[in-house]
Design a protein around this motif. Structure first.
Motif: not given
Lengths: 591, 384
Positions: A254, A264, A266, B192, B194-195, B200, B372, B375-376, B379
């Motif tokens: 992260m 971001r 989070d 993921s 996220i990363t 994405r 954003d 993504l939240s 998660i």
């Protein structure tokens, strides 16, 4: 004479200034980036570090990584002791010629770059690897390992075992370094006399009344240190346990997105809360370690190693098997990397491939055919960083050790302990945290530093100086003050006093510290990984990871990565051999 | 060791941190002002570094930019090139954010359309004036402005192993809901969102898919929750999904391969690349379900705050020249953006590369505004 007194006074004054400056420089270098990083993260998330600790427990993935990290680190510590103790025992308690070579070989893993260890174990456990060939399939988890998974409902036991073995491999030398020296210099007459007494007339009694009190603290010390290093494991976790993350690896994943206002949040939250919780756990571990080390320092009757060894006689069969197995365990991952660097797969159509062995991957790696940076460029970067790290870490660590020692001599014990603990604190800050500290705490405040070539040196200094202090301080304590006093009696100048009374005795430990600093800098992965993903500071260990992370449609990519890892391994090995030549006999101090 | 001393050091550190945190909140507005997006039109940023004649390129580990190519550009233009590399497209955006006050690079290469709008909205790019021509309408479909020029493209989509999807025991899925069935339990690896950039991109396409299906009572995040319940594998990056877990790709030949997933997210032309490197042989195939693929276009653009704008424009022209851009399929394993270029026929590259007819149609603007939030939500559904 007046001139001489003035010189001594001036020298003392200068010494104090140097000592205070070194302590301040070290404290600022180590902690300022982290404080700035915390400030930045608090700004982005809008919560304080204390509130962040409570939010850590709200996110299930954080709890999972905390649980996994605690379990793997504890089991790693236990496994390392279980594997290392018999080796240390047999290594210490027998008479044989090649003990120094074997001891050196067993210690190589500790200075092996983590990324090389990861590649080695991957090659060892994968289909076609040595372990797979003897029926232990830790990667695909078939056969016996699959049975364990089914019987106990344990998900991915193979990956977990692989990680534990890799950690044990890495930290094996800690157990040996801590336990073997007291055992090999232990006066056997004690054991003989005790066996005549009621408290020592059986093995169990001797274990309870002699061995546990004698080497117990050393075993515990090595176990706690293994716990510490396994807790912050990153490269091995990244490659060996694809279904689990440690706190360190989740921060690394992260890290890039953290610290940017309005973007971001989070990610910043995860970094802030995880680093705070991890710092607290590592601090507690360090406190435990310092307590144990104090207990471990208790003196017992020791005699010359050779005399003790002669008394024990030759190595028996069980001893031979134990040591031989230990050597195989140590060498297997390294041999696997070497083999993999020469093995090239060629397609012959219809999904059929042939394997051939050649130097092609080594040539491609050296020339950089498959990467931006060639191994030769990355090697020169790595060497420059390592040398600059050495030029700062060694004098800084030396001065810190000397300060601790001087304070101890002048009976200012509290202050001595303060500097001692301060010098150890960076060990409570993991490599990824150090990297993030520099990224968020320095680079994001001053963007122009992104183009500063020597930035990666900073984390290396932070991470290696504590090791220099750990090696130099015991060495300084061990010098007989009579030599320095005699030098003073001879009316030598302060500089010559220092030269004859101290430096000549510290040359060996200093070379050991220097070699280890170079080796650690060359192999440093976590902090460099964080920094390199936002810059162009390529080192050899980062190049290995970059190559391994590339799509490998082209079958040459993997052998090239393995060849690069082999180069790094050879370089580290050479440095280690140099260090070992200068390590005093029977020395288990430092690390 | 005096334990009290240690404890007091920890407490002192904490106190120092907390006292400094007071300073942060006092000064927070100053920092925030510097970092918040401009509400009005973008202004030219101050030049972030000295113009020493070098061209500094911010990019990720793109195969396309080889040493020979850079050398050729230096010979033609006289500009020396320095590469500043991040780990992926997201890293480029983050790096530009981090160095917003003093940009260290002149040209970025590699932001895709799921990141581009954020860069434009935050004034991280400036107008470019490179003279480029012959760019296909398809490549300009997502963005046709002056802040960025496309340089390669491809479609992110689901890949599956034909050995597993044999048509008898396991049939080709006709809906994403099929993937929540038992035969796919633990058999799909997702990078993921996220990363990972492909992760994405695929998450965006699932939003489009479920917004346009017949069932109005469920959305993409319901599906993601069910995928988690169906034991889908989530990895941090594409490499881990495709190489370690996927059974249909080259992973089976690499150290560390586990091979527990018969489906993953990659490009629709990945089977073509597999065939290209394996003498026209592959058992990987892309799944052509409407709205489940994402037309990923990668861009190059001049960074707001660049010192060497002339060199940056020349590099854009060079990258978009027929000589360089037509090599994208071999050099970078992506499609060229020029008209009249196609994947090579060599070793089944083109034959095994399908082009989806109905990709995701969510706009860049919407991605920038809602990412954003998505993504939240993701998660919450996948991690909690």
């Amino acid at each position: 004479m007046n001139h001489f007194n003035f010189e001594i006074k001036y020298y003392d004054y200068l010494q104090k200034i140097i000592a205070i400056s070194a302590v301040i420089i070290f404290a600022v270098l180590s902690f300022a980036p982290l404080l700035f990083a915390i400030i930045r993260l608090q700004t982005v998330t809008g919560v304080s570090v204390f509130s962040a600790i409570s939010t850590f427990f709200d996110r299930p993935s954080n709890l999972e990584s905390l649980y996994f990290t605690l379990v793997e680190a504890s089991v790693s510590a236990l496994a390392t002791v279980v594997i290392g103790l018999p080796i240390a025992w047999h290594l210490a308690r027998s008479e044989w010629k090649h003990v120094r070579i074997v001891r050196a070989l067993l210690a190589v893993p500790f200075v092996t770059p983590a990324i090389v260890a990861a590649m080695g174990f991957l090659a060892l456990i994968s289909e076609g690897g040595i372990l797979w060939s003897i029926g232990i399939d830790l990667r695909l988890e078939t056969g016996f390992i699959g049975m364990i998974a089914e019987t106990f409902g344990w998900q991915h036991p193979g990956h977990f075992i692989a990680l534990i073995l890799a950690h044990a491999w890495f930290n094996l030398s800690l157990v040996i370094r801590f336990v073997e020296p007291p055992l090999s210099t232990f006066d056997p007459r004690w054991e003989e006399q005790l066996s005549l007494l009621p408290g020592g007339n059986s093995r169990i009694n001797r274990l309870r009344n002699l061995w546990i009190p004698f080497i117990g603290p050393a075993i515990l010390c090595s176990a706690v240190m293994t716990f510490l290093f396994s807790f912050t494991s990153f490269a091995l976790v990244k490659w060996l346990t694809p279904f689990s993350t440690t706190m360190e690896s989740s921060m690394a994943n992260m890290g890039g997105a953290a610290g940017i206002v309005g973007y971001r949040v989070d990610a910043s939250m995860v970094i802030l809360s995880t680093s705070a919780v991890q710092f607290l756990i590592l601090m507690l571990t360090l406190i435990l370690l310092t307590m144990l080390q104090r207990r471990n320092n208790s003196r017992v009757s020791m005699i010359s190693e050779n005399v003790a060894r002669n008394n024990h006689g030759k190595l028996n069969l069980i001893g031979k098997i134990t040591i031989f197995s230990g050597l195989i365990f140590t060498l297997a991952p390294m041999i696997s990397i070497f083999i993999a660097s020469f093995r090239i797969r060629d397609s012959i159509g219809n999904g059929q491939f042939t394997e051939r062995y050649s130097f092609d991957a080594w040539v491609a790696a050296w020339q950089g055919d498959l990467s931006y940076v060639s191994a030769s460029e990355a090697l020169s970067n790595s060497l420059i960083y390592a040398v600059v790290t050495l030029l700062v870490s060694l004098p800084l660590g030396w001065i810190l050790s000397s300060t601790i020692h001087s304070l101890e001599k002048s009976n200012r014990m509290k202050l001595a302990k303060f500097v001692d603990v301060l010098s150890m604190l960076p060990l409570a800050i993991s490599a990824v945290m150090v990297g993030l500290g520099i990224l968020l705490g320095i680079l994001r405040y001053n963007s122009s530093l992104f183009s500063f070539f020597l930035i990666p040196v900073l984390p290396h200094i932070m991470l290696t100086t504590p090791f220099v202090v750990r090696i130099m301080t015991p060495a300084m304590r061990a010098i007989d003050p009579a030599f320095e006093q005699q030098a003073k009696l001879l009316n030598l100048s302060p500089l010559r006093c220092w030269w004859h009374g101290r430096l000549s005795f510290l040359r060996g430990p200093a070379i050991v510290a220097a070699s280890l600093t170079l080796a650690f800098s060359l192999g440093e992965f976590g902090a460099s990984w964080i920094l390199v993903r936002t810059g162009s500071w390529d080192t050899l260990s980062i190049l290995v990871d970059q190559l391994m992370s590339r799509p490998k449609f082209d079958p040459m990519v993997q052998p090239v990565a393995m060849a690069t890892a082999s180069m790094l391994m050879i370089l580290t090995f050479i440095l280690f051999v140099i260090a070992e030549r200068f390590r005093p006999k029977g020395d288990g101090g430092g690390i | 060791m005096n334990n009290n001393l240690l404890v007091s050091i920890v407490l002192m550190t904490m106190m120092l941190m907390s006292s400094l945190s007071g300073c942060i909140f006092d000064n927070g507005s100053l920092l925030a002002e510097n970092y918040s997006p401009d509400s009005g039109p973008c202004k030219g940023a101050q030049i972030g570094h000295n113009d020493d004649g070098k061209l500094r390129i911010l990019t990720y580990d793109i195969n396309a930019i080889s040493d020979e190519m850079i050398e050729q550009f230096t010979n033609q233009s006289g500009f020396e090139v320095e590469i500043i590399r991040t780990d992926d497209a997201g890293g480029i955006l983050e790096q530009m954010f981090q160095t917003k006050d003093a940009q260290q690079a002149d040209l970025m290469i590699g932001l895709d359309n799921s990141y581009l709008q954020s860069a434009i909205d935050n004034c991280l790019l400036q107008y470019q004036s490179a003279e480029v021509e012959n760019i296909s309408a398809e490549s300009l479909s997502q963005y046709d402005g002056d802040f960025a020029v496309p340089f390669d493209q491809g479609y992110v989509c689901i890949n599956y192993d034909e050995n597993y999807v044999d048509g008898e025991n396991v049939t080709i899925p006709t809906s994403l809901w099929n993937l929540t069935e038992e035969q796919w339990t633990g058999k799909i690896a997702f990078p993921s969102p996220i990363t990972s950039s492909p992760g994405r991109a695929f998450m965006v396409s699932t939003i489009d898919y479920f917004e346009n299906d017949e069932d109005n009572t469920t959305d993409a995040f319901d599906w993601w929750r069910q995928m988690r319940q169906n034991e889908a594998i989530f990895t941090s990056g594409w490499t881990e999904s495709y190489e370690v877990h996927y059974t249909g790709g080259y992973g089976e030949w690499t150290d560390g391969h586990i091979g527990d997933a018969a489906m993953t997210i990659s490009y629709c032309h990945s089977p073509g690349v597999e065939a290209y490197y394996s003498s026209n042989w592959t058992h990987s195939k892309s799944l052509m379900l409407p709205k489940t693929s994402f037309h990923q276009i990668e861009y190059t653009g001049i960074i707001n705050g660049a010192a060497n704008v002339v060199g940056a424009n020349q590099f854009i022209e060079y990258l978009l020249s027929a000589e360089i851009n037509s090599q994208m399929p071999e050099a970078n394993l992506m499609y060229s953006v020029l008209n009249d270029t196609a994947l090579p026929e060599t070793a089944g590259y083109r034959h095994h590369s399908e082009i989806p007819t109905q990709p995701c149609t969510i706009t860049n603007e919407r991605i920038s505004q809602e990412m954003d939030q998505w993504l939240s939500k993701w998660i919450i559904e996948v991690e909690y």
